[in-house]
Design a protein around this motif. Structure first.
Motif, mmCIF file in Angstrom:
data_model
loop_
_atom_site.group_PDB
_atom_site.id
_atom_site.type_symbol
_atom_site.label_atom_id
_atom_site.label_comp_id
_atom_site.label_asym_id
_atom_site.label_seq_id
_atom_site.Cartn_x
_atom_site.Cartn_y
_atom_site.Cartn_z
ATOM 1 N N LEU A 1 6.667 -11.405 16.352
ATOM 2 C CA LEU A 1 7.744 -10.920 15.492
ATOM 3 C C LEU A 1 7.337 -10.993 14.019
ATOM 4 C CD1 LEU A 1 10.719 -9.956 15.285
ATOM 5 C CD2 LEU A 1 11.363 -12.386 15.164
ATOM 6 N N SER A 2 6.684 -12.064 13.636
ATOM 7 C CA SER A 2 6.244 -12.225 12.247
ATOM 8 C C SER A 2 5.200 -11.187 11.870
ATOM 9 C CB SER A 2 5.683 -13.635 12.031
ATOM 10 O OG SER A 2 6.666 -14.620 12.282
ATOM 11 N N VAL A 3 4.277 -10.915 12.790
ATOM 12 C CA VAL A 3 3.242 -9.908 12.519
ATOM 13 C C VAL A 3 3.869 -8.522 12.410
ATOM 14 C CG1 VAL A 3 1.200 -8.762 13.454
ATOM 15 C CG2 VAL A 3 1.388 -11.260 13.539
ATOM 16 N N LEU A 4 4.783 -8.203 13.326
ATOM 17 C CA LEU A 4 5.465 -6.912 13.250
ATOM 18 C C LEU A 4 6.251 -6.783 11.948
ATOM 19 C CD1 LEU A 4 6.794 -6.454 16.908
ATOM 20 C CD2 LEU A 4 5.012 -5.118 15.763
ATOM 21 N N ALA A 5 6.897 -7.868 11.541
ATOM 22 C CA ALA A 5 7.632 -7.862 10.277
ATOM 23 C C ALA A 5 6.693 -7.610 9.113
ATOM 24 C CB ALA A 5 8.375 -9.178 10.092
ATOM 25 N N GLY A 6 5.483 -8.183 9.177
ATOM 26 C CA GLY A 6 4.513 -7.979 8.108
ATOM 27 C C GLY A 6 4.100 -6.527 7.977
ATOM 28 N N GLU B 1 7.350 -2.854 0.967
ATOM 29 C CA GLU B 1 6.443 -3.241 -0.117
ATOM 30 C C GLU B 1 5.821 -2.041 -0.821
ATOM 31 O OE1 GLU B 1 3.666 -6.366 1.256
ATOM 32 O OE2 GLU B 1 5.097 -6.615 2.903
ATOM 33 N N ARG B 2 5.302 -1.094 -0.058
ATOM 34 C CA ARG B 2 4.672 0.072 -0.697
ATOM 35 C C ARG B 2 5.692 0.938 -1.435
ATOM 36 N NH1 ARG B 2 0.769 3.082 3.405
ATOM 37 N NH2 ARG B 2 0.435 4.335 1.529
ATOM 38 N N PRO B 3 6.860 1.247 -0.834
ATOM 39 C CA PRO B 3 7.850 2.011 -1.609
ATOM 40 C C PRO B 3 8.319 1.271 -2.862
ATOM 41 C CG PRO B 3 8.355 2.114 0.730
ATOM 42 C CD PRO B 3 7.267 1.105 0.576
ATOM 43 N N ALA B 4 8.539 -0.048 -2.745
ATOM 44 C CA ALA B 4 8.966 -0.819 -3.917
ATOM 45 C C ALA B 4 7.887 -0.829 -4.985
ATOM 46 C CB ALA B 4 9.308 -2.248 -3.496
ATOM 47 N N GLN B 5 6.632 -0.931 -4.555
ATOM 48 C CA GLN B 5 5.518 -0.917 -5.506
ATOM 49 C C GLN B 5 5.474 0.412 -6.259
ATOM 50 O OE1 GLN B 5 1.712 -1.359 -3.584
ATOM 51 N NE2 GLN B 5 0.718 -2.083 -5.428
ATOM 52 N N ARG B 6 5.626 1.504 -5.529
ATOM 53 C CA ARG B 6 5.627 2.816 -6.178
ATOM 54 C C ARG B 6 6.798 2.960 -7.132
ATOM 55 N NH1 ARG B 6 3.819 4.634 -0.910
ATOM 56 N NH2 ARG B 6 5.981 5.066 -0.330
ATOM 57 N N LEU B 7 7.956 2.425 -6.738
ATOM 58 C CA LEU B 7 9.148 2.521 -7.593
ATOM 59 C C LEU B 7 8.947 1.753 -8.896
ATOM 60 C CD1 LEU B 7 12.070 3.368 -8.079
ATOM 61 C CD2 LEU B 7 12.795 1.326 -6.800
ATOM 62 N N VAL B 8 8.417 0.546 -8.807
ATOM 63 C CA VAL B 8 8.189 -0.252 -10.018
ATOM 64 C C VAL B 8 7.217 0.462 -10.956
ATOM 65 C CG1 VAL B 8 7.217 -2.403 -10.908
ATOM 66 C CG2 VAL B 8 8.727 -2.450 -8.916
ATOM 67 N N ARG C 1 3.289 -5.431 -6.978
ATOM 68 C CA ARG C 1 2.821 -5.796 -5.638
ATOM 69 C C ARG C 1 3.534 -7.024 -5.083
ATOM 70 N NH1 ARG C 1 2.415 -6.137 -1.199
ATOM 71 N NH2 ARG C 1 0.593 -6.495 0.138
ATOM 72 N N LEU C 2 3.826 -8.002 -5.938
ATOM 73 C CA LEU C 2 4.272 -9.293 -5.430
ATOM 74 C C LEU C 2 5.777 -9.530 -5.511
ATOM 75 C CD1 LEU C 2 1.488 -11.582 -6.962
ATOM 76 C CD2 LEU C 2 1.546 -10.551 -4.688
ATOM 77 N N TRP C 3 6.393 -9.164 -6.613
ATOM 78 C CA TRP C 3 7.760 -9.597 -6.837
ATOM 79 C C TRP C 3 8.803 -8.977 -5.909
ATOM 80 C CZ3 TRP C 3 4.826 -11.589 -10.671
ATOM 81 C CH2 TRP C 3 5.281 -12.762 -11.271
ATOM 82 N N PRO C 4 8.750 -7.688 -5.574
ATOM 83 C CA PRO C 4 9.840 -7.138 -4.741
ATOM 84 C C PRO C 4 10.066 -7.906 -3.444
ATOM 85 C CG PRO C 4 8.582 -5.353 -5.707
ATOM 86 C CD PRO C 4 7.840 -6.613 -6.039
ATOM 87 N N LEU C 5 9.000 -8.148 -2.674
ATOM 88 C CA LEU C 5 9.181 -8.869 -1.410
ATOM 89 C C LEU C 5 9.544 -10.325 -1.658
ATOM 90 C CD1 LEU C 5 9.150 -8.835 1.639
ATOM 91 C CD2 LEU C 5 6.701 -9.372 1.577
ATOM 92 N N ALA D 1 -0.954 -6.392 5.778
ATOM 93 C CA ALA D 1 0.242 -7.005 6.358
ATOM 94 C C ALA D 1 0.301 -8.502 6.129
ATOM 95 C CB ALA D 1 0.307 -6.722 7.857
ATOM 96 N N SER D 2 -0.786 -9.104 5.651
ATOM 97 C CA SER D 2 -0.842 -10.565 5.562
ATOM 98 C C SER D 2 0.206 -11.119 4.598
ATOM 99 C CB SER D 2 -2.238 -11.020 5.142
ATOM 100 O OG SER D 2 -2.594 -10.486 3.879
ATOM 101 N N TYR D 3 0.444 -10.441 3.492
ATOM 102 C CA TYR D 3 1.440 -10.910 2.524
ATOM 103 C C TYR D 3 2.824 -10.928 3.160
ATOM 104 C CZ TYR D 3 4.124 -11.145 -1.856
ATOM 105 O OH TYR D 3 4.992 -11.507 -2.856
ATOM 106 N N GLY D 4 3.157 -9.867 3.889
ATOM 107 C CA GLY D 4 4.450 -9.810 4.557
ATOM 108 C C GLY D 4 4.583 -10.862 5.645
ATOM 109 N N VAL D 5 3.528 -11.041 6.440
ATOM 110 C CA VAL D 5 3.558 -12.073 7.485
ATOM 111 C C VAL D 5 3.823 -13.435 6.856
ATOM 112 C CG1 VAL D 5 2.183 -13.286 9.220
ATOM 113 C CG2 VAL D 5 2.043 -10.796 9.041
#
Length: 372
Positions: free
Chosen positions: A337-342, A350-357, A105-109, A296-300
């Motif tokens: 912009l930050s919220v959209l990025a999140g 984040e979700r694809p990376a989480q599934r991959l890990v 959940r945390l490391w990829p981003l 989205a809060s982690y990404g923001v």
């Protein structure tokens, strides 16, 4: 693999806390207002004071966000403690899955934003002879950041993607939670409360590594609230009264005694109680629309500084000035912009990376089983 039934008596009947999820996104945005002052820091190699009242757009209307948005970090920690107790106390196999879930959940981003900031800081330093905001851009701090160990007491100060310091301290709160999980299951409220009181007491007496102690204290404070709810249930009226009382205590501690740390502690748990009161009163789940907003809060939180640094590089190169940051439209642009990025980050990275890990870990376990 099918999970076993939840351990009895360790999970609240209410499955989703929608107002709490929404509050995580709001808290992430609050941090953006505190860090907005970065736009007005010139290329200097030392701490620079920004007069937020003079340069911040809409300061008169939003002064409390510009001046106190940073306390949202403590709220994040408290919410995390509550959520972790809700997710893991009743999960019989939690200890075996815990760290893989955290890494996925945390490391990829974190690694992505760390690398991007390192590149952009090199560009900023090349143009200005110094770094932007966070000046410890060396190999030691980079290696510490790779393992999210860059704010455990070995650091000179914040470095690279600076806001990730709070994530680094939270890893130690996770470790304490993982170690104490068997004891927390036996006595959720008292064990969590003891851990919270011990950590916060050490912080208030100025023990070393204060940020780590505060994080652990707030985290287990949130877990203690969950433990209390397991024993007494969640009652909207009681929670609302507690929220009001803690709000008054925060105001008294802050205004009458000028005791900011204690006021932040009371205010943080006032906000937590208020959100839980809203969730408890929402028996028909009318706030379900907010269920995934907190994702989205982690990404923001992790994207806003790289975006800010990118905008500073662009403004310095094209306009030669950051005066546009004093316009309300630019403030709204940056927050939006930050919220959209999140949201984009959570869905497409984040979700694809989480599934991959998790998939790679599963393959690794299967390969090991075949080899045996």
């Amino acid at each position: 693999m099918t999970r076993s039934a939840p351990l009895p008596g360790l999970r609240l009947e209410k499955r989703h806390f929608n107002a709490l999820d929404l509050s995580r996104l709001v808290a992430a945005c609050a941090v953006l207002f505190w860090h907005y002052q970065h736009f007005f820091v010139p290329p200097v190699d030392y701490q620079f004071h920004v007069n937020r009242q003079v340069v911040s757009p809409l300061y008169r209307e939003l002064w409390w966000l510009f001046d106190y948005g940073h306390v949202a970090v403590q709220y994040f920690w408290a919410v995390s403690g509550f959520v972790f107790a809700h997710v893991y106390l009743a999960d019989a196999g939690a200890r075996g899955r815990f760290w893989l879930a955290r890494v996925a959940r945390l490391w990829p981003l974190h690694l992505l934003t760390l690398g991007l900031v390192a590149v952009m800081q090199a560009a900023y330093s090349g143009a200005n002879g110094t770094e932007f905001i966070y000046h410890h851009q060396d190999a030691r701090h980079f290696l510490l950041s790779l393992g999210l160990a860059h704010y455990w007491g070995w650091q000179a100060d914040q470095s690279f993607n600076g806001p990730s310091w709070s994530l680094s301290t939270e890893i130690l709160a996770y470790a304490a939670f993982w170690l104490l999980l068997p004891s927390l299951r036996r006595s959720p409220f008292s064990m969590a409360l003891m851990a919270a009181v011990l950590a916060l007491a050490l912080f208030f007496v100025k023990a070393p590594d204060g940020p780590v102690l505060t994080c652990i204290g707030y985290f287990f404070g949130g877990a203690a609230v969950y433990g209390a709810a397991l024993q007494r249930g969640l009652k909207a009226g009681v929670l609302a009264v507690l929220a009001a009382a803690l709000t008054l205590a925060a105001l008294w501690l802050g205004l009458a005694w000028q005791w900011g740390d204690a006021a932040t502690l009371a205010g943080t748990f006032a906000a937590l109680m208020a959100m839980l009161a809203v969730d408890t009163a929402d028996r028909d789940d009318r706030l379900a629309v907010a269920r995934h907003l907190g994702d989205a809060s982690y990404g923001v939180y992790l994207w806003h500084f790289p975006l800010q640094l990118a905008l500073v590089l662009l403004l310095d190169e094209t306009l030669g000035s950051r005066a546009i940051a004093r316009q309300p439209a630019f403030l709204l642009f940056f927050v939006g912009l930050s919220v959209l990025a999140g949201f984009a980050s959570h869905r497409w990275f984040e979700r694809p990376a989480q599934r991959l890990v998790l998939k790679l870990a599963r393959r690794g376990r299967e390969g090991s089983a075949v080899a045996v």
